[in-house]
Write an enzyme that holds these catalytic residues in place. Structure first.
Site, short mmCIF file in Angstrom:
data_model
loop_
_atom_site.label_atom_id
_atom_site.label_comp_id
_atom_site.label_asym_id
_atom_site.label_seq_id
_atom_site.Cartn_x
_atom_site.Cartn_y
_atom_site.Cartn_z
N THR A 19 48.84 35.38 70.35
CA THR A 19 47.89 34.79 71.30
C THR A 19 47.84 33.27 71.11
O THR A 19 47.79 32.79 69.99
CB THR A 19 46.49 35.40 71.11
OG1 THR A 19 46.60 36.81 71.32
CG2 THR A 19 45.48 34.81 72.09
N CYS A 74 55.46 15.85 42.21
CA CYS A 74 55.31 16.37 40.85
C CYS A 74 56.17 17.62 40.71
O CYS A 74 55.90 18.64 41.33
CB CYS A 74 53.86 16.69 40.60
SG CYS A 74 53.55 17.07 38.89
#
Ligand code: PLP
Length: 397
Positions: free
Chosen positions: A246, A334
């Site tokens: 939808t 990182c």
């Protein structure tokens, strides 16, 4: 942070929803909440609003085709830029069944790169084209890489870290000359530089709402008419059977309005953004020694400034900027507990001591000259302070 002034220079990460865009989407939550697939008029009217939004997106992208009902069928709404990237490459392989190779660049967004790595695991061949120290694509290597086994070439229109613009129209012609399809990730380009798909051979193009002042969680994939499209997501008959689920109606309406606003403002806004960005960079270059501006300075997005401050860590700069309410991004990620320069800076061969101290400042129409002047004045003492405690700076002096 509530009483604190925020200076938001991280617009390549995400943008503020334009209040006008927000107003356009608001009625679709509590008033016009019908399902566009419903038979009743209450839902059917929403379907009409979606088609109007689709046309607005097509207009920003210079995709002029309309079907007999006036619908811009080349535009498919998706959940995000990443979905568009995955769906385009997936569909291209399905449309070129005898071919097994993807050609892309070393500096793509993970929306393409991570999918490329998954394709390698599934037995596809992938070639990553390198860039030079300015982030420019090696066109000779690109030409050599595209062969009769290449199903699709996927290259970003503009880089999210440096703003460097790739020659995608030329690359699309090169792909077609060998019978391959061409996709571009235009997530950072849309709304910032002119796009005229009808004047190119580009087959697929993806964009994302939250980079141009629409909400997060909405995107678009352009698929040129005539290309057989195999969906990534199967479900209901939404989006003409090409993307089940939808519709995210309110966000689609928002994206349509955001694209319309971007199209109308483009030339003036581009000029103004570049002016403020250039003023910012000139101030930094005048005040701070040992810095460099990354990217193709002659051909990059007007809002993006990637600056390397040598011999200090980007994360430390960001933390100190944050104390002044200034938001930007670093060029590191990182990984396994240590800060590694991003794949983009690494691919450009930016030396380690510079890549580590790289900050991306990215502007939007909501930024002012006064804001960037404040940031340019705030940075020199921050950099001096960090360098005074950096053993690396002492070594390099
Ligand atoms: N492609 C580029 C170049 C981007 O910069 C981004 C977002 O940072 C994406 C794709 C992913 O878009 P989304 O967050 O909508 O999945």
């Amino acid at each position: 942070m509530e009483n604190h002034r925020i200076i938001y220079l991280d617009n390549n990460a995400t943008t503020r929803v334009d209040p006008e865009v927000f107003r356009a989407m608001e009625p679709f939550f509590c008033e016009r909440y019908g399902n566009p697939s419903s038979i009743h008029r209450f839902g059917g009217e929403v379907a009409g609003d979606i088609e109007a939004a689709r046309c607005r997106v097509a207009e920003l992208l210079g995709a002029g085709f309309r079907d007999r009902d006036g619908i811009a069928t080349e535009i498919i709404f998706t959940s995000c830029g990443t979905e568009g990237d995955n769906a385009a490459i997936n569909a291209a392989f399905a449309a070129r069944p005898g071919r097994n190779k993807l050609v892309t660049s070393a500096v793509e967004h993970p929306g393409v790169l991570a999918y490329a790595r998954e394709l390698i695991r599934r037995g596809r061949q992938v070639e990553f084209i390198p860039v030079d120290h300015c982030g420019r694509l090696d066109l000779e290597k690109l030409a050599a890489a595209i062969d009769d086994n290449t199903a699709v070439v996927s290259l970003m229109w503009a880089n999210n870290e440096t703003g460097t613009i790739f020659p995608v129209a030329e690359a699309a012609r090169m792909a077609h000359a060998r019978g391959a399809l061409f996709h571009t990730d235009a997530v950072q380009a849309a709304g910032k530089v002119p796009i005229n798909l009808d004047g190119t051979e580009i087959d697929f193009l993806s964009i994302s709402g939250h980079k141009l002042h629409a909400p997060k969680g909405i995107g678009v994939l352009f698929v040129r008419r005539g290309i057989r499209f195999t969906p990534l997501i199967y479900g209901g008959h939404q989006e003409r059977m090409r993307r089940g689920g939808t519709e995210n109606v309110a966000s689609i309406i928002a994206l349509g309005r955001a694209c319309e606003m971007a199209r109308l403002a483009l030339p003036d806004e581009t000029r103004e953004l570049a002016r403020i960005r250039d003023r910012f960079e000139a101030a930094l270059l005048a005040e701070i020694p040992r810095i460099r501006i990354n990217g193709d300075l002659d051909n990059r997005l007007p809002n993006t400034s990637s600056v390397s401050f040598e011999c200090i860590e980007g994360e430390s700069i960001l933390m100190l900027l944050d104390q002044f309410g200034i938001c930007a991004s670093s060029g590191s990620a990182c990984t396994t507990g240590s800060l590694e320069p991003s794949h983009v800076l690494t691919a450009m061969g930016i030396p380690y001591h510079a890549a580590h101290g790289t900050i991306r400042f990215s502007l939007s129409k909501f930024n002012t000259e006064e804001e960037v002047d404040f940031v340019a004045a705030t940075l020199p003492p921050i950099i001096a302070r960090l360098r005074s405690i950096s053993p690396y700076w002492e070594e390099q002096k």
